[in-house]
Design an enzyme around this catalytic site. Structure first.
Site, PDB file in Angstrom:
ATOM      1  N   LYS A  85     -32.036   9.083  27.666  1.00  0.00           N
ATOM      2  CA  LYS A  85     -32.110   8.307  26.423  1.00  0.00           C
ATOM      3  C   LYS A  85     -31.128   8.851  25.401  1.00  0.00           C
ATOM      4  CE  LYS A  85     -35.522   6.555  23.089  1.00  0.00           C
ATOM      5  NZ  LYS A  85     -36.945   6.584  22.685  1.00  0.00           N
ATOM      6  N   SER A 138     -39.322   2.436  22.095  1.00  0.00           N
ATOM      7  CA  SER A 138     -37.906   2.569  21.803  1.00  0.00           C
ATOM      8  C   SER A 138     -37.063   3.020  22.988  1.00  0.00           C
ATOM      9  CB  SER A 138     -37.706   3.554  20.642  1.00  0.00           C
ATOM     10  OG  SER A 138     -38.134   4.852  21.006  1.00  0.00           O
ATOM     11  N   SER A 149     -43.377   4.874  22.963  1.00  0.00           N
ATOM     12  CA  SER A 149     -41.997   4.494  23.258  1.00  0.00           C
ATOM     13  C   SER A 149     -41.546   4.729  24.687  1.00  0.00           C
ATOM     14  CB  SER A 149     -41.036   5.223  22.306  1.00  0.00           C
ATOM     15  OG  SER A 149     -41.129   4.687  21.016  1.00  0.00           O
TER      16      SER A 149
END
Length: 463
Positions: A80, A155, A179
């Protein structure tokens, strides 16, 4: 033979050991998959296929000598975007953030490299990681591989997309309110929010964790054996524990499992979601587990307080930016954060105290149970262009009712697919465990993999 891009990390490592496959051919297969699908999915940032090819050749040479670096040597990985990798900027999904190359790998990236993981790219995220969506002011709009008109969630948006689309087997996201688990649920993959402090991260913050996102529980366990290794930079890390991550066998007979279908606030659980979760619970009951209902234990006061605290935290950062920088922030996020400019100290403090209230509520809810089952999200996914399932910046957290308490309490929790909506989108089942019982959560998730009906084929995005 199946496409090499779809092989699990567990199977890849075994094939490398037996000299049946080379990391070079696997990485080429994954690059081909990415090049075919990425123009539609927009999951990646800082994609570097040439560097991945070099790393694959080095891994191939190590396997030829019988000297792999670690448990995932030669396995393709994405990380990420907010997890620093040396030399790559960390824009946090936001056009207002300066693009300054990171000075060093953050702990999850460092452990990945040390174990021989081949980092293909970073994965996209929304502004500051404060959306359950693939919408961003910096990145292109990430889309769900099961339906390009649907959101992958967030996210860890790009990570969920990459796992479902087969951009290699191992992906890592972060989670402060859902997330990892929300995009895992909406993309039909496995997403583990480990116990707070189990995986060292930097910077550390209350409720924030990093965790794997994969297609199988075994791959999640394999990656945990790497990511959980110690790093002194995390001041909130747990003492290192030598956990038998790959020992996943478990008999569910006699386990006491709570079924939590109403959180206490937030969106109403859709009929399709409720039925899928109830069917998952029935599979456990049929296998000998003891299922009992769990009454709602969260309150509107808890989430509204946490919302105030998070707004205030965001405004403290955003208020320091020049007006032209503020104008670059995704309007939904700026409109949400800006409301904190008039908060009093009491507003912020009473908001912060709801972290403790939520932690205590989940601890009480788990009392008498080995695990709790719930929906990951109240409904299947939503339009890709929306910032959240109800798309209202003043009601941003109606969909995180089942996920957020485990962040505030620190308990391990995992999302695993338990069915599909009428429109074909996946539905996630969440398993929450007792404090520090990460291996127990993984074992129960692996048991569910063996109990659930055969899964639908992974999505093939139209050219």
């Amino acid at each position: 033979m199946s496409d090499l891009a779809d092989f699990s990390a567990v199977d890849l490592v075994e094939a490398y050991r037996l000299r049946k496959l080379s990391p070079v051919e696997v990485v080429e297969a994954v690059i081909a998959r990415i090049d075919a699908l990425e123009p539609k999915l927009n999951a990646l940032w800082a994609y570097d296929p040439d560097e991945a090819r070099k790393a694959a050749k080095a891994s191939e040479a190590r396997w030829a000598e019988g000297e792999p670096l670690g448990a995932i040597d030669g396995a393709p990985v994405t990380i990420k975007e907010n997890i620093a990798t040396k030399g790559t900027p960390v824009p946090l999904g936001c056009a207002a953030v300066p693009l300054v190359p990171a000075a060093a790998d953050a702990p999850p990236a460092a452990r990945t490299r040390e174990a021989g993981g081949i980092i293909l790219a970073k994965t996209t995220m929304p502004d500051y990681g404060m959306l359950s969506s693939g919408l961003s002011s910096f990145h292109k709009l990430a889309r769900n591989p099961w339906d390009l008109s649907a959101s992958p969630g967030g996210s860890s948006a790009g990570a969920g997309v990459a796992a479902a689309a087969g951009y290699g087997p191992l992906h890592i996201g972060t989670d402060i309110g859902g997330s990892i688990r929300l995009p895992a649920g909406w993309c039909g993959v496995v997403g583990l929010k480990p116990s707070a402090g189990r995986i060292p991260i930097n910077p550390a913050f209350i409720g924030r964790v990093a965790g794997p996102m994969t297609r199988t529980v075994a791959d999640t366990a394999l990656y945990m054996s790497v990511l959980s290794k110690p790093d002194a930079r995390d001041t909130m890390a747990l003492p290192y524990a030598d956990i038998p991550w790959l020992d996943l066998a478990r008999d569910v007979k006699g386990l006491k499992i709570g079924l939590w279908l109403e959180a206490g606030f937030g969106q109403t659980v859709s009929e399709e979601t409720e039925q899928a979760v109830k069917q998952a619970a029935k599979l456990f009951a049929d296998a000998g587990a003891i299922l009992e209902p769990v009454a709602p234990f969260l309150t509107r006061e808890m989430i509204d307080g946490l919302d105030r605290f998070w707004r205030a935290r965001g405004w403290e950062d955003v208020s320091r930016l020049a007006p032209e920088q503020q104008a670059q922030i995704l309007p939904y996020i700026f409109d949400w954060i800006e409301t904190a400019k008039d908060f009093s100290g009491r507003d912020v403090y009473t908001g912060f105290t709801q972290i403790e209230s939520m932690r205590n509520a989940l601890h009480a809810g788990l009392t008498g149970f080995d695990f709790i089952l719930s929906p990951t999200a109240p409904t299947p996914s939503f339009p890709a262009e929306w910032a959240s399932p109800i798309n209202d910046p003043q009601k941003p957290f109606e969909h995180i009712a089942f996920t957020v308490a485990a962040n505030m309490g620190g308990q391990p929790a995992i999302s695993i697919n338990c069915g599909y909506a009428a429109n074909g989108l996946p539905i996630g089942l969440q398993i929450i465990g007792q404090p520090f019982d990460d291996i127990g959560v993984l074992r129960l998730a692996r048991a569910f993999e063996s109990l659930r009906p055969q899964q639908r084929p992974w999505p093939k995005v139209a050219a």
